[in-house]
Design an enzyme around this catalytic site. Structure first.
Site, PDB file in Angstrom:
ATOM      1  N   LEU A  11      35.394  34.294  45.545  1.00  0.00           N
ATOM      2  CA  LEU A  11      34.955  33.268  44.592  1.00  0.00           C
ATOM      3  C   LEU A  11      36.045  33.034  43.552  1.00  0.00           C
ATOM      4  O   LEU A  11      36.465  33.958  42.856  1.00  0.00           O
ATOM      5  CB  LEU A  11      33.652  33.690  43.909  1.00  0.00           C
ATOM      6  CG  LEU A  11      32.498  34.071  44.844  1.00  0.00           C
ATOM      7  CD1 LEU A  11      31.199  34.214  44.045  1.00  0.00           C
ATOM      8  CD2 LEU A  11      32.315  33.055  45.968  1.00  0.00           C
ATOM      9  N   ALA A  13      36.142  29.761  41.770  1.00  0.00           N
ATOM     10  CA  ALA A  13      35.870  28.428  41.226  1.00  0.00           C
ATOM     11  C   ALA A  13      35.780  28.445  39.702  1.00  0.00           C
ATOM     12  O   ALA A  13      35.479  27.428  39.101  1.00  0.00           O
ATOM     13  CB  ALA A  13      34.584  27.872  41.827  1.00  0.00           C
ATOM     14  N   ARG A  18      39.454  30.188  29.100  1.00  0.00           N
ATOM     15  CA  ARG A  18      39.970  31.108  28.086  1.00  0.00           C
ATOM     16  C   ARG A  18      41.421  31.531  28.343  1.00  0.00           C
ATOM     17  O   ARG A  18      42.049  32.158  27.513  1.00  0.00           O
ATOM     18  CB  ARG A  18      39.049  32.319  27.951  1.00  0.00           C
ATOM     19  CG  ARG A  18      37.849  31.982  27.049  1.00  0.00           C
ATOM     20  CD  ARG A  18      36.964  33.164  26.824  1.00  0.00           C
ATOM     21  NE  ARG A  18      36.132  33.427  27.976  1.00  0.00           N
ATOM     22  CZ  ARG A  18      35.639  34.627  28.283  1.00  0.00           C
ATOM     23  NH1 ARG A  18      35.904  35.656  27.517  1.00  0.00           N
ATOM     24  NH2 ARG A  18      34.854  34.786  29.329  1.00  0.00           N
ATOM     25  N   THR A  84      26.710  32.175  41.394  1.00  0.00           N
ATOM     26  CA  THR A  84      27.494  32.922  42.385  1.00  0.00           C
ATOM     27  C   THR A  84      26.929  32.821  43.809  1.00  0.00           C
ATOM     28  O   THR A  84      27.697  32.792  44.773  1.00  0.00           O
ATOM     29  CB  THR A  84      27.636  34.400  41.967  1.00  0.00           C
ATOM     30  OG1 THR A  84      26.384  34.862  41.444  1.00  0.00           O
ATOM     31  CG2 THR A  84      28.689  34.578  40.890  1.00  0.00           C
ATOM     32  N   GLU A 158      20.519  40.751  35.521  1.00  0.00           N
ATOM     33  CA  GLU A 158      21.501  40.180  34.599  1.00  0.00           C
ATOM     34  C   GLU A 158      21.087  40.522  33.176  1.00  0.00           C
ATOM     35  O   GLU A 158      19.894  40.547  32.860  1.00  0.00           O
ATOM     36  CB  GLU A 158      21.592  38.666  34.785  1.00  0.00           C
ATOM     37  CG  GLU A 158      22.244  38.242  36.092  1.00  0.00           C
ATOM     38  CD  GLU A 158      23.587  38.912  36.323  1.00  0.00           C
ATOM     39  OE1 GLU A 158      24.521  38.662  35.552  1.00  0.00           O
ATOM     40  OE2 GLU A 158      23.709  39.716  37.273  1.00  0.00           O
ATOM     41  N   ALA A 366      87.932  43.682  36.607  1.00  0.00           N
ATOM     42  CA  ALA A 366      87.080  43.262  35.494  1.00  0.00           C
ATOM     43  C   ALA A 366      87.229  41.772  35.211  1.00  0.00           C
ATOM     44  O   ALA A 366      88.338  41.234  35.253  1.00  0.00           O
ATOM     45  CB  ALA A 366      87.444  44.054  34.249  1.00  0.00           C
ATOM     46  N   SER A 391      92.248  41.909  37.457  1.00  0.00           N
ATOM     47  CA  SER A 391      91.295  41.550  36.399  1.00  0.00           C
ATOM     48  C   SER A 391      91.446  40.109  35.950  1.00  0.00           C
ATOM     49  O   SER A 391      92.545  39.553  35.977  1.00  0.00           O
ATOM     50  CB  SER A 391      91.511  42.456  35.187  1.00  0.00           C
ATOM     51  OG  SER A 391      91.252  43.781  35.566  1.00  0.00           O
TER      52      SER A 391
HETATM   53  C1  UD1 Z   1      28.657  38.453  37.499  1.00  0.00           C
HETATM   54  C2  UD1 Z   1      27.414  39.136  38.041  1.00  0.00           C
HETATM   55  C3  UD1 Z   1      27.076  40.336  37.158  1.00  0.00           C
HETATM   56  C4  UD1 Z   1      28.269  41.291  37.144  1.00  0.00           C
HETATM   57  C5  UD1 Z   1      29.531  40.554  36.682  1.00  0.00           C
HETATM   58  C6  UD1 Z   1      30.727  41.443  36.886  1.00  0.00           C
HETATM   59  C7  UD1 Z   1      26.050  37.375  39.063  1.00  0.00           C
HETATM   60  C8  UD1 Z   1      24.891  36.494  38.907  1.00  0.00           C
HETATM   61  N1  UD1 Z   1      26.322  38.195  38.037  1.00  0.00           N
HETATM   62  O1  UD1 Z   1      28.347  37.979  36.210  1.00  0.00           O
HETATM   63  O2  UD1 Z   1      25.935  41.023  37.658  1.00  0.00           O
HETATM   64  O3  UD1 Z   1      27.986  42.363  36.289  1.00  0.00           O
HETATM   65  O4  UD1 Z   1      29.753  39.367  37.492  1.00  0.00           O
HETATM   66  O5  UD1 Z   1      31.876  40.835  36.364  1.00  0.00           O
HETATM   67  O6  UD1 Z   1      26.704  37.340  40.100  1.00  0.00           O
HETATM   68  N2  UD1 Z   1      31.752  31.676  40.263  1.00  0.00           N
HETATM   69  C9  UD1 Z   1      31.912  30.582  41.072  1.00  0.00           C
HETATM   70  N3  UD1 Z   1      30.972  29.600  41.039  1.00  0.00           N
HETATM   71  C10 UD1 Z   1      29.866  29.675  40.261  1.00  0.00           C
HETATM   72  C11 UD1 Z   1      29.711  30.794  39.432  1.00  0.00           C
HETATM   73  C12 UD1 Z   1      30.661  31.784  39.462  1.00  0.00           C
HETATM   74  O7  UD1 Z   1      32.895  30.485  41.784  1.00  0.00           O
HETATM   75  O8  UD1 Z   1      29.063  28.740  40.325  1.00  0.00           O
HETATM   76  C13 UD1 Z   1      32.753  32.746  40.304  1.00  0.00           C
HETATM   77  C14 UD1 Z   1      33.514  32.876  39.010  1.00  0.00           C
HETATM   78  O9  UD1 Z   1      34.701  32.114  39.052  1.00  0.00           O
HETATM   79  C15 UD1 Z   1      33.829  34.353  38.961  1.00  0.00           C
HETATM   80  C16 UD1 Z   1      32.646  34.981  39.688  1.00  0.00           C
HETATM   81  O10 UD1 Z   1      32.078  33.967  40.481  1.00  0.00           O
HETATM   82  O11 UD1 Z   1      35.008  34.657  39.675  1.00  0.00           O
HETATM   83  C17 UD1 Z   1      31.628  35.591  38.743  1.00  0.00           C
HETATM   84  O12 UD1 Z   1      31.105  34.594  37.912  1.00  0.00           O
HETATM   85  P1  UD1 Z   1      30.839  34.843  36.369  1.00  0.00           P
HETATM   86  O13 UD1 Z   1      30.315  33.606  35.784  1.00  0.00           O
HETATM   87  O14 UD1 Z   1      32.018  35.473  35.759  1.00  0.00           O
HETATM   88  O15 UD1 Z   1      29.651  35.889  36.450  1.00  0.00           O
HETATM   89  P2  UD1 Z   1      29.239  36.950  35.360  1.00  0.00           P
HETATM   90  O16 UD1 Z   1      28.329  36.303  34.393  1.00  0.00           O
HETATM   91  O17 UD1 Z   1      30.444  37.620  34.850  1.00  0.00           O
END
Ligand code: UD1
Ligand code: MG
Length: 451
Positions: A11, A13, A18, A84, A158, A366, A391
Site C-alpha cells: 500500500l 497510496a 507531512r 486500508t 483502532e 601530482a 607533476s
Molecule cells: C494502520 C492500521 C493500524 C496500525 C497502523 C500501523 C488500519 C485500519 N489501521 O493505521 O491498526 O496500528 O497502521 O502503522 O489498517 N493507505 C492506502 N489507502 C487508503 C488508506 C491507507 O493506500 O485508503 C495506505 C497508507 O498510504 C499507508 C497505509 O495504508 O501506507 C496505512 O494507512 P494509515 O492511514 O497510515 O493507517 P493508520 O491510521 O496509521
C-alpha cells in the site's frame, strides 16, 4: 515454505503531505534506495516476488523503483482513499489469480525484515487464515491494539474505536499482515465502514475471520521493523537504524570499521573481508570493494569498483565508472571518473583522471589533469603501462601516451607520445645572470621617487 505461492500487496497510496515534498512519500530514499523498493526487496527475499503496488500519485515512478527487485511488479491505482481494506482490494485482479499467501505491506514502512515476513507466512503454512505482525511501541497512541485471548487474536481495535480497557493494551498492530489466499477476497469483501473514521479497515478481517470459524494470530516483530515514515525526521531516524544494521552486518563479514558510526553505506555496498575503512567515509550506490583494501578517511565513493589490496584516499573521490585494479593507489585530493586505474598504478596527489585508462604500474604525478571535456564532448586519454607523467601536466584528450613513456613536469600534452619516448610540452626556461638583482633595484628606486 518456498513451494507456497505468495503475492505481496504494497500500500503506497498515502498522500505523504507531512513530507512537504513534490516527490511521492514512498519514493524518498533510505541508503540511496526509495522506501518502496526496500519493501519490495524484503518481500522478494521472503518469497513474495509477485508484487502489486497500490499507488496514488506517481504510480509509474513507483513501479520503476520496484522493477529491479521484482521484474513483474504491477501497479494499481486507488482513486479514492477509503481505507486500508479498500486499498488492498484495488489489487483485486492480482488476488484473483490465486495465491497460497498474500502479504500486505506498507510502502512507508521500509525497515521491515525478511524474518518478520517469513514468521507471518509460517503461521499461514500452519493453518491460520490471518497472521498480523504486531509490535510493542514505546508509545502505543495512534496504533491499532491487538486484542488476544489464549494465543488467538480476537480483534484489532483502532485507537478511536477502543474501550478504556483496550486502550491499555501495549501490543499493537504494525499494520502488516499475511492472509491465506483462499480466504482473502471473502474476508476483504465483508469489510464495512461503520467505524469512527468511516473507512474500510483492513484490520476488521480479524474479527470477520473468527466469526467465520477461521484462525487469526499475531506474531511479534521488533519496533524498528515497523517504523512508519511520515515526515523527514522519521526518515532520518529510519536511515540511522538502517545504517546501524548495515555497519554491523559489514563488520561481522570481516571488514574493519575504525569508527563505524561515521561511515555511511548504500543499499548495495559490498566490501570484502580484511578491508579497513577509516573514519568518515561515504559509499554512494553501486560500490564494490574487494578484500585487503584500505579506504582512508574522508573518501567518497560512488559507482566504483576497488580491487584487492588497493588504497584509496584520504580525501579521494571515486565517481561512477572508476575501476581500480589490484593494488592500485588513488591518494589525497584525487578524483577518478569513468576510468580504469590498472594494477599497481599510482595516482597519488591532487589529480583528476576522467574518461581514461591508466596502464599497469604507471605513475601519475601530482596535479596531473586529464582535460577530457571541451564544453561539448568528452574525450579519452590512454596512458600506457609503466608510463611516468611528471607533476602538473595537462593531458589534452583525445590523447595516447605510450608504454613506459616519460612526460616532463608541467607539460601540456596535445600530441601522441610513442612507447618509451620522452616528451617536453612546456616553454624552455630562460635564465639571465644578475638580472634579478638589477630589476629589484630599479623597482625600489621607482617606488622611492613616487613617495
Ligand atoms: C494502520 C492500521 C493500524 C496500525 C497502523 C500501523 C488500519 C485500519 N489501521 O493505521 O491498526 O496500528 O497502521 O502503522 O489498517 N493507505 C492506502 N489507502 C487508503 C488508506 C491507507 O493506500 O485508503 C495506505 C497508507 O498510504 C499507508 C497505509 O495504508 O501506507 C496505512 O494507512 P494509515 O492511514 O497510515 O493507517 P493508520 O491510521 O496509521
Ligand atoms: Mg500510518
Amino acid at each position: 515454505m518456498s513451494e507456497r505461492t505468495c503475492l505481496s500487496i504494497i500500500l503506497a497510496a498515502g498522500e505523504g503531505t507531512r513530507m512537504k515534498s513534490a516527490l511521492p512519500k514512498v519514493l524518498h530514499a533510505i541508503a540511496g534506495l526509495p522506501m518502496v523498493a526496500h519493501v519490495v526487496r524484503a518481500a522478494a527475499a521472503a518469497g513474495a516476488g509477485d508484487v502489486a503496488i497500490v499507488a496514488g500519485r506517481g504510480a509509474d515512478e513507483v513501479k520503476r523503483a520496484a522493477i529491479p527487485f521484482a521484474p513483474t511488479a504491477e501497479t494499481f491505482v486507488q482513486k479514492e482513499r477509503l481505507g486500508t481494506a479498500h486499498a488492498v482490494l484495488a489489487a483485486r485482479n492480482a488476488i484473483e489469480r490465486g495465491y497460497d499467501d498474500i502479504l500486505v505491506l506498507f510502502g512507508d514502512t521500509p525497515l521491515v525484515s525478511v524474518d518478520a515476513l517469513a514468521k507471518a507466512r509460517a503461521k499461514l503454512a500452519e493453518g491460520a487464515s490471518v497472521a498480523v505482525i504486531g509490535f510493542r511501541p514505546r508509545n502505543p497512541t495512534g496504533y491499532g491494539r491487538l486484542v488476544e485471548r489464549d494465543g488467538a487474536l480476537l480483534a484489532i481495535r483502532e485507537e478511536r474505536d477502543c474501550s478504556e480497557a483496550e486502550r491499555e493494551i501495549t501490543f499493537c498492530n504494525g499494520g502488516l499482515m499475511a492472509i491465506a489466499g483462499k480466504d482473502a477476497l471473502r474476508l476483504l469483501d465483508a469489510v464495512g465502514n461503520e467505524n469512527a473514521k468511516g473507512e474500510f479497515y483492513l484490520t476488521d478481517i480479524v474479527e470477520i475471520a473468527r466469526d467465520a470459524g477461521l484462525t487469526a494470530v499475531a506474531t511479534e516483530a521488533a519496533f524498528e521493523d515497523l517504523l512508519g515514515i511520515n515526515n523527514r525526521a522519521e526518515l532520518a531516524e529510519a536511515e540511522a537504524i538502517w545504517q546501524k544494521r548495515k555497519r554491523r552486518e559489514i563488520m561481522l563479514d570481516g571488514v574493519t570499521l575504525v569508527a563505524p558510526e561515521t561511515v555511511f553505506f548504500s543499499f548495495d555496498t559490498e566490501i570484502g573481508s580484511d578491508t579497513v575503512v577509516e573514519p568518515n567515509v561515504v559509499f554512494g550506490p553501486g560500490v564494490k570493494v574487494s578484500g585487503n583494501a584500505v579506504i582512508h578517511s574522508f573518501s567518497h565513493l560512488e559507482g566504483a569498483s576497488v580491487a584487492e589490496g588497493c588504497q584509496v584516499g584520504p580525501f579521494a573521490r571515486l565517481r561512477p565508472g572508476a575501476e581500480l585494479r589490484g593494488k592500485a593507489k588513488v591518494g589525497n585530493f584525487c578524483e577518478v571518473k569513468k576510468a580504469v586505474v590498472d594494477t599497481g598504478a599510482k595516482v597519488n596527489h591532487l589529480t583528476y583522471i576522467g574518461d581514461a585508462f591508466v596502464g599497469a604500474g604507471a605513475n601519475i604525478g601530482a596535479g596531473t589533469i586529464t582535460c577530457n571535456y571541451d564544453g561539448f564532448n568528452k574525450f579519452f586519454t590512454d596512458i600506457g603501462a609503466g608510463a611516468f607523467i611528471g607533476s602538473n601536466s595537462s593531458l589534452v584528450a583525445p590523447i595516447k601516451i605510450g608504454r613506459e613513456a616519460y612526460v616532463a613536469s608541467g607539460s601540456v600534452v596535445t600530441e601522441e607520445i610513442a612507447d618509451g619516448a620522452l616528451a617536453f610540452g612546456r616553454a624552455r626556461q630562460a635564465t639571465y645572470p644578475d638580472k634579478g638583482r638589477q630589476l629589484r633595484e630599479k623597482l625600489a628606486a621607482a617606488k622611492r621617487k613616487a613617495e
